[in-house]
Design an enzyme around this catalytic site. Structure first.
Site, PDB file in Angstrom:
ATOM      1  N   GLY A   1       0.764  -1.244   0.000  1.00 46.48           N
ATOM      2  CA  GLY A   1       0.000   0.000   0.000  1.00 46.48           C
ATOM      3  C   GLY A   1       0.791   1.287   0.000  1.00 46.48           C
ATOM      4  O   GLY A   1       0.208   2.361  -0.172  1.00 46.48           O
TER       5      GLY A   1
ATOM      6  N   GLU B   1       4.202  -6.422   2.035  1.00 44.04           N
ATOM      7  CA  GLU B   1       3.829  -6.853   0.679  1.00 44.04           C
ATOM      8  C   GLU B   1       3.792  -5.672  -0.299  1.00 44.04           C
ATOM      9  O   GLU B   1       2.748  -5.374  -0.880  1.00 44.04           O
ATOM     10  CB  GLU B   1       2.440  -7.506   0.718  1.00 44.04           C
ATOM     11  CG  GLU B   1       2.321  -8.690   1.655  1.00 44.04           C
ATOM     12  CD  GLU B   1       0.873  -9.142   1.850  1.00 44.04           C
ATOM     13  OE1 GLU B   1      -0.063  -8.432   1.398  1.00 44.04           O
ATOM     14  OE2 GLU B   1       0.680 -10.201   2.462  1.00 44.04           O
ATOM     15  N   PRO B   2       4.896  -4.961  -0.472  1.00 44.62           N
ATOM     16  CA  PRO B   2       4.858  -3.820  -1.393  1.00 44.62           C
ATOM     17  C   PRO B   2       4.797  -4.280  -2.851  1.00 44.62           C
ATOM     18  O   PRO B   2       5.455  -5.244  -3.235  1.00 44.62           O
ATOM     19  CB  PRO B   2       6.200  -3.125  -1.118  1.00 44.62           C
ATOM     20  CG  PRO B   2       7.107  -4.229  -0.698  1.00 44.62           C
ATOM     21  CD  PRO B   2       6.246  -5.210   0.055  1.00 44.62           C
ATOM     22  N   GLY B   3       4.007  -3.617  -3.632  1.00 43.38           N
ATOM     23  CA  GLY B   3       3.936  -3.910  -5.061  1.00 43.38           C
ATOM     24  C   GLY B   3       4.322  -2.670  -5.840  1.00 43.38           C
ATOM     25  O   GLY B   3       5.414  -2.547  -6.398  1.00 43.38           O
ATOM     26  N   ARG B   4       3.409  -1.683  -5.812  1.00 38.30           N
ATOM     27  CA  ARG B   4       3.597  -0.451  -6.577  1.00 38.30           C
ATOM     28  C   ARG B   4       4.925   0.230  -6.265  1.00 38.30           C
ATOM     29  O   ARG B   4       5.586   0.745  -7.164  1.00 38.30           O
ATOM     30  CB  ARG B   4       2.443   0.499  -6.219  1.00 38.30           C
ATOM     31  CG  ARG B   4       2.340   1.727  -7.061  1.00 38.30           C
ATOM     32  CD  ARG B   4       1.279   2.684  -6.484  1.00 38.30           C
ATOM     33  NE  ARG B   4       0.066   2.045  -6.082  1.00 38.30           N
ATOM     34  CZ  ARG B   4      -1.052   1.982  -6.807  1.00 38.30           C
ATOM     35  NH1 ARG B   4      -1.077   2.557  -7.990  1.00 38.30           N
ATOM     36  NH2 ARG B   4      -2.119   1.391  -6.343  1.00 38.30           N
TER      37      ARG B   4
ATOM     38  N   ARG C   1      -5.632   2.197 -15.885  1.00 38.61           N
ATOM     39  CA  ARG C   1      -5.679   2.996 -14.662  1.00 38.61           C
ATOM     40  C   ARG C   1      -6.328   4.380 -14.843  1.00 38.61           C
ATOM     41  O   ARG C   1      -7.115   4.793 -13.998  1.00 38.61           O
ATOM     42  CB  ARG C   1      -4.277   3.164 -14.052  1.00 38.61           C
ATOM     43  CG  ARG C   1      -3.574   1.839 -13.705  1.00 38.61           C
ATOM     44  CD  ARG C   1      -2.353   2.024 -12.819  1.00 38.61           C
ATOM     45  NE  ARG C   1      -2.733   2.389 -11.480  1.00 38.61           N
ATOM     46  CZ  ARG C   1      -2.723   3.601 -11.004  1.00 38.61           C
ATOM     47  NH1 ARG C   1      -2.260   4.598 -11.734  1.00 38.61           N
ATOM     48  NH2 ARG C   1      -3.124   3.848  -9.789  1.00 38.61           N
TER      49      ARG C   1
ATOM     50  N   CYS D   1     -12.961   1.629 -28.917  1.00 34.17           N
ATOM     51  CA  CYS D   1     -14.261   2.266 -29.146  1.00 34.17           C
ATOM     52  C   CYS D   1     -15.037   2.435 -27.856  1.00 34.17           C
ATOM     53  O   CYS D   1     -16.034   1.747 -27.604  1.00 34.17           O
ATOM     54  CB  CYS D   1     -15.038   1.463 -30.177  1.00 34.17           C
ATOM     55  SG  CYS D   1     -14.209   1.537 -31.763  1.00 34.17           S
ATOM     56  N   GLU D   2     -14.559   3.299 -27.011  1.00 33.76           N
ATOM     57  CA  GLU D   2     -15.192   3.643 -25.739  1.00 33.76           C
ATOM     58  C   GLU D   2     -14.827   5.091 -25.444  1.00 33.76           C
ATOM     59  O   GLU D   2     -13.659   5.472 -25.591  1.00 33.76           O
ATOM     60  CB  GLU D   2     -14.605   2.807 -24.589  1.00 33.76           C
ATOM     61  CG  GLU D   2     -14.827   1.341 -24.673  1.00 33.76           C
ATOM     62  CD  GLU D   2     -15.953   0.846 -23.773  1.00 33.76           C
ATOM     63  OE1 GLU D   2     -16.502   1.643 -22.985  1.00 33.76           O
ATOM     64  OE2 GLU D   2     -16.282  -0.335 -23.891  1.00 33.76           O
TER      65      GLU D   2
ATOM     66  N   TYR E   1       0.706  -2.347 -12.174  1.00 33.15           N
ATOM     67  CA  TYR E   1      -0.710  -2.360 -12.569  1.00 33.15           C
ATOM     68  C   TYR E   1      -0.926  -1.797 -13.980  1.00 33.15           C
ATOM     69  O   TYR E   1      -1.936  -1.185 -14.265  1.00 33.15           O
ATOM     70  CB  TYR E   1      -1.572  -1.612 -11.530  1.00 33.15           C
ATOM     71  CG  TYR E   1      -1.351  -2.133 -10.136  1.00 33.15           C
ATOM     72  CD1 TYR E   1      -1.751  -3.412  -9.796  1.00 33.15           C
ATOM     73  CD2 TYR E   1      -0.702  -1.372  -9.159  1.00 33.15           C
ATOM     74  CE1 TYR E   1      -1.514  -3.923  -8.516  1.00 33.15           C
ATOM     75  CE2 TYR E   1      -0.465  -1.869  -7.886  1.00 33.15           C
ATOM     76  CZ  TYR E   1      -0.875  -3.145  -7.574  1.00 33.15           C
ATOM     77  OH  TYR E   1      -0.650  -3.648  -6.319  1.00 33.15           O
TER      78      TYR E   1
HETATM   79  N1  LLP Z   1      -1.110  -7.105  -0.522  1.00 35.40           N
HETATM   80  C1  LLP Z   1      -2.404  -7.283  -0.802  1.00 35.40           C
HETATM   81  C2  LLP Z   1      -3.181  -8.250  -0.034  1.00 35.40           C
HETATM   82  C3  LLP Z   1      -3.003  -6.523  -1.812  1.00 35.40           C
HETATM   83  O1  LLP Z   1      -4.282  -6.705  -2.083  1.00 35.40           O
HETATM   84  C4  LLP Z   1      -2.231  -5.590  -2.535  1.00 35.40           C
HETATM   85  C5  LLP Z   1      -2.818  -4.795  -3.604  1.00 35.40           C
HETATM   86  C6  LLP Z   1      -0.878  -5.459  -2.214  1.00 35.40           C
HETATM   87  C7  LLP Z   1      -0.341  -6.221  -1.194  1.00 35.40           C
HETATM   88  C8  LLP Z   1       0.048  -4.526  -2.933  1.00 35.40           C
HETATM   89  O2  LLP Z   1      -0.334  -3.206  -2.790  1.00 35.40           O
HETATM   90  P1  LLP Z   1       0.614  -2.018  -3.324  1.00 35.40           P
HETATM   91  O3  LLP Z   1       1.863  -2.016  -2.486  1.00 35.40           O
HETATM   92  O4  LLP Z   1       0.911  -2.288  -4.742  1.00 35.40           O
HETATM   93  O5  LLP Z   1      -0.203  -0.802  -3.135  1.00 35.40           O
HETATM   94  N2  LLP Z   1      -4.863  -1.931  -9.566  1.00 35.40           N
HETATM   95  C9  LLP Z   1      -4.793  -0.868  -8.582  1.00 35.40           C
HETATM   96  C10 LLP Z   1      -4.146  -1.323  -7.308  1.00 35.40           C
HETATM   97  C11 LLP Z   1      -4.824  -2.517  -6.695  1.00 35.40           C
HETATM   98  C12 LLP Z   1      -4.135  -3.022  -5.484  1.00 35.40           C
HETATM   99  C13 LLP Z   1      -4.702  -4.312  -5.054  1.00 35.40           C
HETATM  100  N3  LLP Z   1      -4.035  -4.904  -3.961  1.00 35.40           N
HETATM  101  C14 LLP Z   1      -4.077   0.325  -9.189  1.00 35.40           C
HETATM  102  O6  LLP Z   1      -3.700   0.275 -10.355  1.00 35.40           O
HETATM  103  O7  LLP Z   1      -3.919   1.355  -8.540  1.00 35.40           O
END
Ligand code: LLP
Length: 443
Positions: free
Chosen positions: A261, A297-300, A336, A368-369, A397
């Protein structure tokens, strides 16, 4: 349309303020945009457009910066595979020592194939199937983040059937508002995620009774693109209180999964969001003294600003109402902007001369949207057909959420390191597109 903007608006936001903090892999070299040491037109000449491109150096740097912020704590940084699940990206992170946060059997297979140690894999998500549980149990993953009593019951049944024991954290919903957009907030009571806090003790009691379940932790992921400290502080304070309650009741809680997050900057000149150091300080403040180990659990944060989507201008269409720059990437490639009203900085790959007039323009795709846009009402110089644009901050994402709508082909992904690049997903082919469908023999 095409009215010239008043002179104070002629300077492009990014030219005045630089690119968003974190996008340093992208910089002009003699007016041509490069990622690390590779010029984007060189990649475009090799793979065509549109394409995604990622900086391996920045992905690793972001992982290490995140991990370093927690120095001294026992923490597993489990990269959220959903943010960018290309196996080359996963392999890079597995090699750097990361774990993986997965949410499906497909992500588990990708994570294993990319070399993540099974014990460093945590499995989140509200809807795991029996087959997915079986595969995860057989793979001996590190932890299941369980989100409902019903899921707990099924996991117990599957573990017993396989003669296995499932290590479990319960994801508790702390009823905290967080996240950059309603569609990516997960921690409010009305969101589908987690077990309501009022039912937490009951759920742990159930977990303790069920055979094949080994309680080990607590999970409190609250949302995505969180830019302030406050929601995290509230979640950590909540978790600290709950750990103490659970321990008083005799449950053994050895780790806390704080979820992902942490937000990133998307806009040039934007105030940088909460830094990993400040985030880690909150963790130490609220949870540091409880003798716990941690999972994050960092993603972004890891991949977002390390990537861009590069697209080509097809046509420019000035109308009485608006200027449209029509490009070859659409909402199916990067959803997005239309799904979350997200802002992505869009910059010309060949920098326009200083003082070049700008026009307020929508940058739209071929789908086409009406919702098919990458940006609305941006100051852009006149872009001739064939010019390339880079949509920054698209490493998370972006490709992972792409689809085939309008029978468009999934675009290639390219990984750059220093002066070299590799195609890590080739462009799909029309043959593979057509082969997806099967026509019944009675037609
Ligand atoms: N852990 C869990 C359980 C999650 O559901 C998520 C993201 C993460 C970790 C990673 O979160 P981050 O660090 O990336 O914020 N598609 C959307 C974001 C959806 C996130 C869903 N869960 C976007 O493009 O903004």
């Amino acid at each position: 349309m095409r009215q010239r903007q008043s002179s104070d608006k002629q300077v492009l936001a990014w030219a005045k303020q630089g690119f968003p903090p974190g996008t340093e892999a992208f910089a002009y070299k003699d007016n041509v945009l490069a990622v690390e040491n590779v010029l984007l037109p060189v990649i475009a000449a090799s793979v065509g457009t549109p394409f995604y491109v990622y900086s391996a150096t920045v992905i690793c740097r972001n992982y290490r910066a995140f991990k370093a912020a927690f120095a001294g704590l026992d923490i597993l940084v489990a990269y959220a595979v959903k943010a960018n699940s290309n196996q080359a990206v996963l392999k890079l992170l597995a090699g750097a020592g990361a774990g993986a946060d997965i949410v499906s059997g497909g992500e588990l297979r990708r994570a294993l194939a990319a070399g993540f140690h099974p014990q460093k894999i945590v499995y989140s998500g509200v809807g795991k199937t029996a087959e997915e549980m079986d595969f995860a149990l057989q793979s001996r993953i590190g932890c299941f983040n369980v989100e409902s009593p019903a899921e707990l019951q099924l996991l117990s049944a599957r573990a017993q059937a396989l003669g296995a024991e499932a290590p479990v954290s319960l994801r508790i919903n702390p009823d905290i508002a967080a996240g950059g957009h309603a569609k990516i907030a997960t921690g409010k009571a009305e969101n589908k995620f987690g077990i309501p806090q009022a039912e937490a003790l009951q759920a742990y009691a159930l977990a303790a009774r069920l055979k094949g379940i080994k309680i080990c932790g607590l999970d409190v992921h609250i949302g995505s693109q969180i830019e302030q400290a406050e929601p995290f502080a509230r979640a950590f304070a909540f978790a600290a209180g709950l750990v103490q309650d659970l321990r008083r009741q005799g449950f053994s809680i050895t780790h806390i999964d704080i979820g992902g997050g942490l937000g990133i900057a998307y806009q040039a000149g934007a105030k940088p969001p909460l830094e990993p150091g400040a985030y880690a300080a909150l963790l130490r403040q609220y949870l540091g003294g409880l003798g716990l180990s941690f999972i994050a659990e960092p993603g972004r944060f890891i991949t977002g600003n390390a990537g861009a989507l590069v697209t080509k201008v097809l046509f420019v269409k000035p109308t009485a109402a608006k200027n449209f720059i029509i490009v070859d990437a659409g909402m199916n490639d990067l959803i997005r902007p239309t799904l979350y009203d997200a802002w992505h900085e869009i910059v010309p790959v060949v920098a326009p001369p200083a003082g070049e007039p700008c026009y307020q323009s929508d940058i739209v795709g071929p789908v086409c949207e009406t919702g098919d846009y990458l940006a609305l009402d941006r100051q852009m110089p006149l872009m001739p057909a064939g010019a390339l644009l880079a949509v920054l901050s698209s490493g998370a994402y972006g490709a992972g959420m792409a689809g085939n709508y309008n029978s468009r082909l999934l675009v290639p992904e390219v990984l750059v390191e220093g002066g070299r690049f590799a195609i890590i997903r080739p462009r799909a082919t029309y043959d593979s597109l057509l082969a997806q469908d099967k026509i019944p023999d009675w037609l």
